[in-house]
Design a protein around this motif. Structure first.
Motif, PDB file in Angstrom:
ATOM      1  N   LEU A 280      54.380  49.918 -29.701  1.00 48.42           N
ATOM      2  CA  LEU A 280      53.837  48.610 -30.072  1.00 48.42           C
ATOM      3  C   LEU A 280      53.305  48.696 -31.490  1.00 48.42           C
ATOM      4  CD1 LEU A 280      51.885  47.343 -26.916  1.00 48.42           C
ATOM      5  CD2 LEU A 280      54.180  46.748 -27.682  1.00 48.42           C
ATOM      6  N   LEU A 281      53.935  47.962 -32.406  1.00 48.00           N
ATOM      7  CA  LEU A 281      53.521  47.925 -33.795  1.00 48.00           C
ATOM      8  C   LEU A 281      52.734  46.656 -34.070  1.00 48.00           C
ATOM      9  CD1 LEU A 281      56.855  49.132 -35.448  1.00 48.00           C
ATOM     10  CD2 LEU A 281      54.880  50.514 -34.779  1.00 48.00           C
ATOM     11  N   GLY A 282      51.750  46.761 -34.938  1.00 44.04           N
ATOM     12  CA  GLY A 282      50.899  45.619 -35.216  1.00 44.04           C
ATOM     13  C   GLY A 282      51.659  44.393 -35.668  1.00 44.04           C
ATOM     14  N   GLY A 283      51.473  43.281 -34.966  1.00 43.88           N
ATOM     15  CA  GLY A 283      52.077  42.017 -35.348  1.00 43.88           C
ATOM     16  C   GLY A 283      53.519  41.822 -34.947  1.00 43.88           C
ATOM     17  N   MET A 284      54.152  42.842 -34.367  1.00 41.22           N
ATOM     18  CA  MET A 284      55.563  42.737 -33.968  1.00 41.22           C
ATOM     19  C   MET A 284      55.669  42.786 -32.442  1.00 41.22           C
ATOM     20  SD  MET A 284      57.368  45.217 -36.790  1.00 41.22           S
ATOM     21  CE  MET A 284      58.992  44.891 -36.088  1.00 41.22           C
ATOM     22  N   GLY A 285      56.220  41.728 -31.863  1.00 41.74           N
ATOM     23  CA  GLY A 285      56.343  41.656 -30.422  1.00 41.74           C
ATOM     24  C   GLY A 285      57.395  42.606 -29.872  1.00 41.74           C
ATOM     25  N   ASN A 286      57.158  43.066 -28.661  1.00 40.39           N
ATOM     26  CA  ASN A 286      58.085  43.940 -27.957  1.00 40.39           C
ATOM     27  C   ASN A 286      58.388  43.295 -26.614  1.00 40.39           C
ATOM     28  OD1 ASN A 286      58.498  46.292 -25.859  1.00 40.39           O
ATOM     29  ND2 ASN A 286      59.058  47.144 -27.847  1.00 40.39           N
TER      30      ASN A 286
ATOM     31  N   CYS B 252      54.980  41.691 -25.367  1.00 41.41           N
ATOM     32  CA  CYS B 252      53.704  42.319 -25.725  1.00 41.41           C
ATOM     33  C   CYS B 252      53.570  42.356 -27.239  1.00 41.41           C
ATOM     34  CB  CYS B 252      53.620  43.745 -25.188  1.00 41.41           C
ATOM     35  SG  CYS B 252      53.754  43.877 -23.405  1.00 41.41           S
ATOM     36  N   CYS B 253      52.376  42.073 -27.723  1.00 43.13           N
ATOM     37  CA  CYS B 253      52.134  42.090 -29.165  1.00 43.13           C
ATOM     38  C   CYS B 253      50.749  42.665 -29.432  1.00 43.13           C
ATOM     39  CB  CYS B 253      52.237  40.679 -29.733  1.00 43.13           C
ATOM     40  SG  CYS B 253      52.067  40.600 -31.534  1.00 43.13           S
TER      41      CYS B 253
ATOM     42  N   ASN C  28      42.477  49.700 -33.329  1.00 46.60           N
ATOM     43  CA  ASN C  28      41.550  48.681 -32.862  1.00 46.60           C
ATOM     44  C   ASN C  28      42.198  47.310 -32.967  1.00 46.60           C
ATOM     45  OD1 ASN C  28      39.132  50.308 -32.335  1.00 46.60           O
ATOM     46  ND2 ASN C  28      39.195  50.699 -34.542  1.00 46.60           N
ATOM     47  N   GLY C  29      42.053  46.544 -31.899  1.00 48.07           N
ATOM     48  CA  GLY C  29      42.618  45.198 -31.905  1.00 48.07           C
ATOM     49  C   GLY C  29      42.775  44.688 -30.495  1.00 48.07           C
ATOM     50  N   TYR C  30      43.707  43.774 -30.324  1.00 48.47           N
ATOM     51  CA  TYR C  30      43.967  43.169 -29.018  1.00 48.47           C
ATOM     52  C   TYR C  30      45.460  43.261 -28.705  1.00 48.47           C
ATOM     53  CZ  TYR C  30      39.279  41.152 -29.203  1.00 48.47           C
ATOM     54  OH  TYR C  30      37.927  40.981 -29.267  1.00 48.47           O
ATOM     55  N   VAL C  31      45.765  43.418 -27.432  1.00 47.23           N
ATOM     56  CA  VAL C  31      47.148  43.379 -26.969  1.00 47.23           C
ATOM     57  C   VAL C  31      47.337  42.098 -26.168  1.00 47.23           C
ATOM     58  CG1 VAL C  31      48.925  44.473 -25.552  1.00 47.23           C
ATOM     59  CG2 VAL C  31      47.365  45.889 -26.903  1.00 47.23           C
TER      60      VAL C  31
ATOM     61  N   ALA D 191      51.712  34.168 -30.702  1.00 50.55           N
ATOM     62  CA  ALA D 191      50.717  35.228 -30.569  1.00 50.55           C
ATOM     63  C   ALA D 191      49.870  35.331 -31.828  1.00 50.55           C
ATOM     64  CB  ALA D 191      51.405  36.559 -30.269  1.00 50.55           C
ATOM     65  N   GLN D 192      50.505  35.212 -33.000  1.00 46.05           N
ATOM     66  CA  GLN D 192      49.772  35.283 -34.259  1.00 46.05           C
ATOM     67  C   GLN D 192      48.783  34.128 -34.419  1.00 46.05           C
ATOM     68  OE1 GLN D 192      49.685  37.581 -36.612  1.00 46.05           O
ATOM     69  NE2 GLN D 192      51.212  38.933 -35.690  1.00 46.05           N
ATOM     70  N   GLY D 193      49.026  33.042 -33.695  1.00 47.52           N
ATOM     71  CA  GLY D 193      48.119  31.904 -33.764  1.00 47.52           C
ATOM     72  C   GLY D 193      46.715  32.214 -33.280  1.00 47.52           C
ATOM     73  N   LEU D 194      46.548  33.330 -32.568  1.00 44.20           N
ATOM     74  CA  LEU D 194      45.234  33.728 -32.073  1.00 44.20           C
ATOM     75  C   LEU D 194      44.496  34.648 -33.034  1.00 44.20           C
ATOM     76  CD1 LEU D 194      45.766  34.464 -28.270  1.00 44.20           C
ATOM     77  CD2 LEU D 194      44.190  32.814 -29.256  1.00 44.20           C
ATOM     78  N   HIS D 195      45.147  35.044 -34.098  1.00 42.84           N
ATOM     79  CA  HIS D 195      44.610  36.110 -34.948  1.00 42.84           C
ATOM     80  C   HIS D 195      43.205  35.813 -35.457  1.00 42.84           C
ATOM     81  CE1 HIS D 195      44.668  39.334 -37.987  1.00 42.84           C
ATOM     82  NE2 HIS D 195      45.570  39.878 -37.193  1.00 42.84           N
ATOM     83  N   SER D 196      42.968  34.582 -35.868  1.00 42.15           N
ATOM     84  CA  SER D 196      41.659  34.246 -36.440  1.00 42.15           C
ATOM     85  C   SER D 196      40.539  34.333 -35.416  1.00 42.15           C
ATOM     86  CB  SER D 196      41.693  32.840 -37.052  1.00 42.15           C
ATOM     87  OG  SER D 196      41.984  31.875 -36.049  1.00 42.15           O
ATOM     88  N   ASN D 197      40.871  34.180 -34.134  1.00 45.46           N
ATOM     89  CA  ASN D 197      39.861  34.247 -33.079  1.00 45.46           C
ATOM     90  C   ASN D 197      39.651  35.656 -32.552  1.00 45.46           C
ATOM     91  OD1 ASN D 197      39.088  31.467 -32.745  1.00 45.46           O
ATOM     92  ND2 ASN D 197      41.115  31.100 -31.877  1.00 45.46           N
ATOM     93  N   LEU D 198      40.426  36.617 -33.062  1.00 41.46           N
ATOM     94  CA  LEU D 198      40.397  37.959 -32.484  1.00 41.46           C
ATOM     95  C   LEU D 198      40.060  39.014 -33.534  1.00 41.46           C
ATOM     96  CD1 LEU D 198      43.573  37.752 -30.203  1.00 41.46           C
ATOM     97  CD2 LEU D 198      41.192  37.346 -29.572  1.00 41.46           C
ATOM     98  N   GLN D 199      39.128  38.710 -34.407  1.00 40.39           N
ATOM     99  CA  GLN D 199      38.732  39.657 -35.442  1.00 40.39           C
ATOM    100  C   GLN D 199      37.408  40.347 -35.130  1.00 40.39           C
ATOM    101  OE1 GLN D 199      40.653  40.702 -38.018  1.00 40.39           O
ATOM    102  NE2 GLN D 199      42.182  39.472 -36.937  1.00 40.39           N
ATOM    103  N   THR D 200      36.916  40.147 -33.927  1.00 36.39           N
ATOM    104  CA  THR D 200      35.660  40.780 -33.514  1.00 36.39           C
ATOM    105  C   THR D 200      35.882  41.564 -32.240  1.00 36.39           C
ATOM    106  OG1 THR D 200      35.025  38.822 -32.241  1.00 36.39           O
ATOM    107  CG2 THR D 200      34.305  38.918 -34.541  1.00 36.39           C
ATOM    108  N   GLN D 201      34.856  42.334 -31.835  1.00 36.74           N
ATOM    109  CA  GLN D 201      34.973  43.137 -30.612  1.00 36.74           C
ATOM    110  C   GLN D 201      35.018  42.276 -29.355  1.00 36.74           C
ATOM    111  OE1 GLN D 201      35.487  46.479 -30.666  1.00 36.74           O
ATOM    112  NE2 GLN D 201      35.615  46.093 -32.863  1.00 36.74           N
TER     113      GLN D 201
END
Length: 367
Positions: free
Chosen positions: A77-83, A100-101, A117-120, A142-152
């Motif tokens: 699983l690479l960052g930002g690339m769906g599998n 999965c992304c 560190n991040g979200y799957v 999936a990338q549309g959530l990026h701004s909401n997922l920059q915290t723990q």
């Protein structure tokens, strides 16, 4: 040069009989959409996964977590690339397609080399083959959530993240189905607009409908299919020498009213395939038909380019080229794109002009 994967026009249309979409892929589709869809989101820290939210049954989620952990340990699983793969879970479908992304946290200046560190994000439903047809849409969603997922802890889990995740199938997969349902047999006009680079305007409609139509036109067009050179790129941006009016879809009536419609035999021939797939409520089959529609158009473009090259040296080849154009049902679009691609080749442009003039006399001469 474009490449084509279709051997004949009939093969292009008859995708129901291809191995790519056998009975296993379309099982469960009847008069109502019955597909079960699921989502899961994990916090990923180092080597551990922490469940944030999931619509999977309780007994199935640990199986998915084990699968994701295994993929992460292998660097799959690479960052930002769906599998996309098939997973077997304790759900009614047992085996489903799983997207999965990994969305990584933005690295701070203090720790520029930190990773892990991040979200799957996981979307499950349909088959692996089906989800692969919508890979770009799923990546974007999936990338549309990026701004909401920059915290723990994900911000606005209840009000934004969970509702967003639960709509992945409707927003990423169903737009082509909704457009076919909206216009029915008049889908031919949208197909022609996509091929001929005609602007489509939707009026008196909600934002989702406008977005659906825009995405359908983009998916049906040939833009972005070649990255080889500027001449080929210009093919995707060709415009007709004659001023074309926008295709207007007025949704103030039911069914909608379409104005400034233009069509040809090539697009006509695909109507029934789209309607059959829509009747089965199968968005994956619809997308495969749309891809085959584009591939057939590409195949015909390649044939025309070959004929034009041969016609520079042979009058017989010019005759064969003319016969081909008359038979394909798409000569206006093919010549429009051929003129754009051969704009810097005087001999080829001369041949295209001869073909245009002859075919216009044949088809538009007064009775």
């Amino acid at each position: 040069m474009f490449s084509s994967q279709t051997s004949s026009f009939q093969d292009s249309i008859d995708v129901e009989e291809k191995d790519d979409f056998d009975s296993e892929d379309i099982a469960g589709y009847s008069q109502k959409i019955q597909l079960n869809c699921y989502y899961t989101i994990y916090l990923y820290q180092g080597t551990s996964l922490t469940l944030i939210d999931s619509s999977l049954p309780l007994e199935a989620e640990p199986e998915l977590r084990t699968y994701i952990s295994r993929r992460l340990s292998k660097g799959a699983l690479l960052g930002g690339m769906g599998n996309i793969a098939t997973v077997e879970l304790n759900i009614p479908e047992q085996a489903v397609g799983c997207y999965c992304c990994l969305l990584e946290h933005e690295r701070s200046p203090e720790q520029p080399d930190a990773d892990g560190n991040g979200y799957v994000i996981c979307f499950m439903g349909g088959s692996e083959k089906g989800l692969n047809l919508f890979r770009l849409e799923l990546d974007k969603y999936a990338q549309g959530l990026h701004s909401n997922l920059q915290t723990q802890e994900p911000q606005n889990l209840e009000t934004e993240v969970r509702p967003y995740l639960s709509q992945w199938y409707e927003e990423s997969v169903m737009h082509i189905y909704r457009v076919v349902q909206l216009v029915q047999k008049r889908i031919k006009f949208l197909l022609y607009a996509a091929l001929s680079h005609t602007h489509v305007e939707v009026i008196h409609a909600d934002e989702r409908t406008k977005a659906d139509v825009s995405r359908f036109i983009k998916a049906a067009s040939l833009q972005g299919l070649s990255q080889q050179d500027t001449r080929t790129a210009s093919l995707c941006k060709a415009t007709s020498e004659d001023t074309q009016s926008d295709l207007i879809i007025d949704c103030s009536t039911s069914p909608p009213t379409l104005s400034n419609t233009v069509n040809n035999r090539f697009c006509d021939d695909w109507i029934q395939a789209f309607l059959n797939a829509a009747e089965r409520c199968n968005p994956f089959l619809l997308r495969q038909i749309l891809e085959n529609f584009k591939l057939k158009a590409i195949q015909d473009m390649n044939s025309l380019k070959r004929f034009v090259r041969q016609s520079e040296m042979s009058h017989y080849a010019l005759f064969r080229c003319c016969q081909f154009l008359k038979g394909c049902g798409n000569w206006e679009v093919l010549l429009q794109n051929a003129r754009a691609e051969h704009s810097d080749l005087p001999e080829a442009c001369s041949i295209i002009t001869v073909l245009e003039e002859f075919l216009k006399e044949q088809y538009y001469a007064p009775l």
